[in-house]
Design a protein around this motif. Sequence first.
Motif, PDB file in Angstrom:
ATOM      1  N   SER A  11       1.044  -1.094  -0.578  1.00 53.29           N
ATOM      2  CA  SER A  11       0.321   0.325  -0.066  1.00 53.29           C
ATOM      3  C   SER A  11       0.921   1.194   0.310  1.00 53.29           C
ATOM      4  CB  SER A  11      -0.937   0.274   0.943  1.00 53.29           C
ATOM      5  OG  SER A  11       0.299  -0.110   2.079  1.00 53.29           O
ATOM      6  N   TYR A  12       1.630   0.811   0.499  1.00 48.95           N
ATOM      7  CA  TYR A  12       2.789   2.075  -0.385  1.00 48.95           C
ATOM      8  C   TYR A  12       2.857   3.199  -1.169  1.00 48.95           C
ATOM      9  CZ  TYR A  12       4.658   1.096   4.736  1.00 48.95           C
ATOM     10  OH  TYR A  12       4.690   0.837   6.337  1.00 48.95           O
ATOM     11  N   LYS A  13       3.666   4.098  -1.551  1.00 52.02           N
ATOM     12  CA  LYS A  13       3.205   4.548  -2.902  1.00 52.02           C
ATOM     13  C   LYS A  13       4.771   4.014  -3.655  1.00 52.02           C
ATOM     14  CE  LYS A  13       2.091   9.103  -1.053  1.00 52.02           C
ATOM     15  NZ  LYS A  13       2.288  10.053  -0.217  1.00 52.02           N
ATOM     16  N   GLU A  14       5.184   3.883  -4.802  1.00 52.66           N
ATOM     17  CA  GLU A  14       6.239   3.882  -4.945  1.00 52.66           C
ATOM     18  C   GLU A  14       7.448   4.020  -5.344  1.00 52.66           C
ATOM     19  OE1 GLU A  14       7.055   1.983  -9.373  1.00 52.66           O
ATOM     20  OE2 GLU A  14       5.548   0.809  -9.065  1.00 52.66           O
ATOM     21  N   GLU A  15       7.170   5.542  -5.071  1.00 54.87           N
ATOM     22  CA  GLU A  15       8.231   6.474  -4.830  1.00 54.87           C
ATOM     23  C   GLU A  15       9.065   6.638  -3.359  1.00 54.87           C
ATOM     24  OE1 GLU A  15       4.576   9.252  -5.119  1.00 54.87           O
ATOM     25  OE2 GLU A  15       5.446   7.771  -5.471  1.00 54.87           O
ATOM     26  N   ASP A  16       8.069   5.903  -3.030  1.00 54.04           N
ATOM     27  CA  ASP A  16       8.930   5.876  -1.109  1.00 54.04           C
ATOM     28  C   ASP A  16       9.612   3.968  -1.205  1.00 54.04           C
ATOM     29  OD1 ASP A  16       7.442   8.094   0.430  1.00 54.04           O
ATOM     30  OD2 ASP A  16       6.017   7.131  -0.008  1.00 54.04           O
ATOM     31  N   VAL A  17       9.085   3.424  -1.715  1.00 48.31           N
ATOM     32  CA  VAL A  17       9.264   1.895  -1.963  1.00 48.31           C
ATOM     33  C   VAL A  17       9.455   1.168  -2.705  1.00 48.31           C
ATOM     34  CG1 VAL A  17       8.238   0.673  -0.693  1.00 48.31           C
ATOM     35  CG2 VAL A  17      10.190  -0.027  -0.350  1.00 48.31           C
ATOM     36  N   ILE A  18      10.210   0.314  -3.793  1.00 44.91           N
ATOM     37  CA  ILE A  18       9.763  -0.826  -4.204  1.00 44.91           C
ATOM     38  C   ILE A  18      10.587  -2.350  -3.839  1.00 44.91           C
ATOM     39  CG2 ILE A  18      10.588  -2.110  -6.650  1.00 44.91           C
ATOM     40  CD1 ILE A  18      10.844   0.843  -7.561  1.00 44.91           C
ATOM     41  N   PHE A  19       8.688  -2.785  -3.996  1.00 47.08           N
ATOM     42  CA  PHE A  19       8.581  -4.515  -2.731  1.00 47.08           C
ATOM     43  C   PHE A  19       9.587  -4.864  -4.314  1.00 47.08           C
ATOM     44  CE2 PHE A  19       5.882  -2.728   0.159  1.00 47.08           C
ATOM     45  CZ  PHE A  19       6.360  -3.226   1.092  1.00 47.08           C
ATOM     46  N   LEU A  99      14.650  -4.078   5.110  1.00 50.92           N
ATOM     47  CA  LEU A  99      14.589  -5.948   5.317  1.00 50.92           C
ATOM     48  C   LEU A  99      13.526  -6.176   5.485  1.00 50.92           C
ATOM     49  CD1 LEU A  99      17.782  -7.106   7.336  1.00 50.92           C
ATOM     50  CD2 LEU A  99      17.608  -6.899   4.738  1.00 50.92           C
ATOM     51  N   ALA A 100      12.658  -6.513   4.577  1.00 50.01           N
ATOM     52  CA  ALA A 100      11.260  -6.428   5.507  1.00 50.01           C
ATOM     53  C   ALA A 100      10.813  -7.734   6.208  1.00 50.01           C
ATOM     54  CB  ALA A 100      10.566  -7.813   3.522  1.00 50.01           C
ATOM     55  N   ARG A 101      10.128  -7.305   7.260  1.00 54.05           N
ATOM     56  CA  ARG A 101       8.688  -6.073   7.075  1.00 54.05           C
ATOM     57  C   ARG A 101       9.110  -5.144   7.668  1.00 54.05           C
ATOM     58  NH1 ARG A 101       2.729  -8.469   8.299  1.00 54.05           N
ATOM     59  NH2 ARG A 101       3.936  -8.910  10.258  1.00 54.05           N
ATOM     60  N   ALA A 102      10.075  -5.322   9.072  1.00 54.26           N
ATOM     61  CA  ALA A 102       9.547  -4.484  10.019  1.00 54.26           C
ATOM     62  C   ALA A 102      10.919  -2.882   8.961  1.00 54.26           C
ATOM     63  CB  ALA A 102      10.334  -4.901  10.931  1.00 54.26           C
ATOM     64  N   GLY A 103      11.764  -3.229   8.581  1.00 52.64           N
ATOM     65  CA  GLY A 103      13.020  -2.792   8.275  1.00 52.64           C
ATOM     66  C   GLY A 103      12.249  -1.661   7.063  1.00 52.64           C
ATOM     67  N   THR A 104      11.216  -2.124   6.681  1.00 51.99           N
ATOM     68  CA  THR A 104      10.420  -1.095   5.466  1.00 51.99           C
ATOM     69  C   THR A 104      10.043   0.526   6.094  1.00 51.99           C
ATOM     70  OG1 THR A 104       9.722  -3.592   4.410  1.00 51.99           O
ATOM     71  CG2 THR A 104       8.881  -1.236   3.401  1.00 51.99           C
ATOM     72  N   PRO A 105       9.039   0.803   6.641  1.00 49.18           N
ATOM     73  CA  PRO A 105       8.427   1.871   7.132  1.00 49.18           C
ATOM     74  C   PRO A 105       9.923   2.696   7.142  1.00 49.18           C
ATOM     75  CG  PRO A 105       7.973   0.464   8.652  1.00 49.18           C
ATOM     76  CD  PRO A 105       7.963  -0.471   7.691  1.00 49.18           C
ATOM     77  N   ILE A 106      11.017   1.563   8.533  1.00 46.25           N
ATOM     78  CA  ILE A 106      11.959   3.005   8.613  1.00 46.25           C
ATOM     79  C   ILE A 106      13.428   2.820   7.176  1.00 46.25           C
ATOM     80  CG2 ILE A 106      13.765   2.621  10.303  1.00 46.25           C
ATOM     81  CD1 ILE A 106      11.702   2.494  11.448  1.00 46.25           C
ATOM     82  N   GLY A 107      13.290   1.991   6.209  1.00 46.92           N
ATOM     83  CA  GLY A 107      13.957   2.694   5.243  1.00 46.92           C
ATOM     84  C   GLY A 107      12.983   3.708   4.109  1.00 46.92           C
ATOM     85  N   ILE A 108      12.150   3.560   4.138  1.00 47.37           N
ATOM     86  CA  ILE A 108      11.339   5.043   3.695  1.00 47.37           C
ATOM     87  C   ILE A 108      11.327   5.997   4.658  1.00 47.37           C
ATOM     88  CG2 ILE A 108       8.254   6.190   3.031  1.00 47.37           C
ATOM     89  CD1 ILE A 108       7.701   3.065   2.401  1.00 47.37           C
ATOM     90  N   LEU A 109      11.616   5.791   5.684  1.00 44.46           N
ATOM     91  CA  LEU A 109      12.232   7.780   6.438  1.00 44.46           C
ATOM     92  C   LEU A 109      13.188   8.067   6.379  1.00 44.46           C
ATOM     93  CD1 LEU A 109      10.320   6.818  10.126  1.00 44.46           C
ATOM     94  CD2 LEU A 109       8.923   8.164   8.694  1.00 44.46           C
ATOM     95  N   ILE A 110      14.267   6.576   6.075  1.00 44.75           N
ATOM     96  CA  ILE A 110      15.406   7.305   6.325  1.00 44.75           C
ATOM     97  C   ILE A 110      15.529   8.015   4.127  1.00 44.75           C
ATOM     98  CG2 ILE A 110      17.987   6.490   5.659  1.00 44.75           C
ATOM     99  CD1 ILE A 110      16.856   4.533   8.035  1.00 44.75           C
ATOM    100  N   LYS A 111      15.161   7.472   3.046  1.00 41.30           N
ATOM    101  CA  LYS A 111      14.340   7.863   2.613  1.00 41.30           C
ATOM    102  C   LYS A 111      14.588   9.369   2.074  1.00 41.30           C
ATOM    103  CE  LYS A 111      12.765   7.045  -1.976  1.00 41.30           C
ATOM    104  NZ  LYS A 111      13.223   6.983  -3.371  1.00 41.30           N
ATOM    105  N   ARG A 112      12.780   9.861   2.872  1.00 40.65           N
ATOM    106  CA  ARG A 112      12.560  10.855   2.848  1.00 40.65           C
ATOM    107  C   ARG A 112      13.702  11.849   3.697  1.00 40.65           C
ATOM    108  NH1 ARG A 112       5.788  10.548   4.311  1.00 40.65           N
ATOM    109  NH2 ARG A 112       5.685  10.051   2.273  1.00 40.65           N
ATOM    110  N   TYR A 113      13.945  11.324   4.871  1.00 42.98           N
ATOM    111  CA  TYR A 113      14.804  12.165   5.595  1.00 42.98           C
ATOM    112  C   TYR A 113      16.338  13.063   4.472  1.00 42.98           C
ATOM    113  CZ  TYR A 113      17.858  14.816   8.625  1.00 42.98           C
ATOM    114  OH  TYR A 113      18.749  15.316   9.202  1.00 42.98           O
TER     115      TYR A 113
END
Length: 370
Positions: A11-19, A99-113
Motif C-alpha cells: 500500500s505504499y507509494k512506489e516513490e517511497d519503496v519498491i518491493f 529488510l522486509a518487513r519491519a525495516g520497510t517503514p524505517i527505510g521509507i523514513l530514511i529515504k524521506r529524511y
Amino acid sequence: MESKAKKRFGSYKEEDVIFLLKDLSDVQLEGKTEEREKNIQKGQHYSETLPIEYNPPEQYIELFLSTLKDYKQKVAACTAIVSEQIYQKSGEKTVLVSLARAGTPIGILIKRYIGLQYSINLPHYSISIIRDKGIDENAISYILKKHKGAKIQFIDGWTGKGAISIELTKACKEYEQKYHIKLDDTLAVLADPGHCTTLYGTREDFLIPSACLNSTVSGLVSRTVLNSAYIGKEDFHGAKFYKELFPFDVSNDYVEAITAEFSRLSFEKIQSAILNNQKEQNISFKGMEEVLAIKEQFSIDSTHYVKPGVGETTRVLLRRVPWKILMKDPLSPYVKHIVMLAKERNVEIIHYPNMSYTCCGLIKKVGEKE
C-alpha cells in the motif's frame, strides 16, 4: 525475475519503496497460531508458512495511535541520526535496501529524511532475509544490475539478540564467495539495544510504534516466505499483499506522522548524538549473553524461544504462543502495550530487573517433545 506487467504490491507509494518480492497473495499459507507453533517446534521452518493476520482490534489501534503520539519525535530523531551517518558514508551512490518487513517503514523514513535534507532521491528497495536461510540473492543481483556502482545500505527497525545481524554478515560473505562482489554488512537500525551494529539511532530499548501492529503498518505486506513449493530458483522470496485489510491500513499515516516531525528537530542535537554514537562503536552482542542466561534459568530448549527487546516481545504476543514475559520495569511507559497484550492473552509477567533490555518474551513449548 521481474514481471513485465508489473502490478502494485503493498500500500505504499512506489516513490517511497519498491518491493522485490514474489506475490503469493493467492496461496493459502496461514495456519492457526497453536498449530503453526507446533509445526515450527517440530522442525518446520518459520518462513514456510504465515501466521493469520486480522484487522487489528480497536484497542490495538488506540495503542498504536497513543504510542505514535508519545514517540514520534524520538523516532524522527533516531531516523535523522541514522540518515546523516548513511549519507556521510556513501552519499549519492547509496541504494537503501530495507529488510522486509519491519525495516520497510524505517527505510521509507530514511529515504524521506535524506530527500528533504539533501534534495536527493535515493532508490529504496525492500527485500527478504530469513534466519537460517539467508538473504534473497536474486533481489541483490537485480539491484546491483540496475544501479551500477551502487553502495547498498541495509536497513532494519531494531536489533533483538542479533540473529538478523549475524545472518546478514553470513549472507554477505556467501554472496562475495559466489559472485566476487563485496557487500557492506553494516545494518542501519533505529534502536540497537543488543549492541549488534555501529550504525544506529540509539541503544535504548524503546518502543518503535510500528512494532504494535503487523501488516497494517507495513504496507499491508506479510512476513516474507521461502517455501520451495512456491518459490523457484529464479524467483524473489515471496510475500502476500493483504488487500482486504485496506480499510484498517495506517502504513502511510505512520510515515507521514514521523516525516512531519523532521522539520522540528534540532540539528545541533542530532550532530551531538552522532558524535556520542561514534564513541560507542563496540559490537559486543551483549544481549546474547543475557539471552543465554535466561535460557538456562528458565530451562528453555533453544535461544529461538527467547525474544529480547520491546519490538520482539511485542511480536511474541501478537503472533507466537507466549509463555512468560520478563520485565525490567513493569511501570515503564515503553511496556504499556506489552502489559495490555499479556493480560489479554493471560500471560504471566515476571519482574526481572537485572536485564539491559526493557523486556523479553519467552515462547511456550507446544505439544510433545520430539
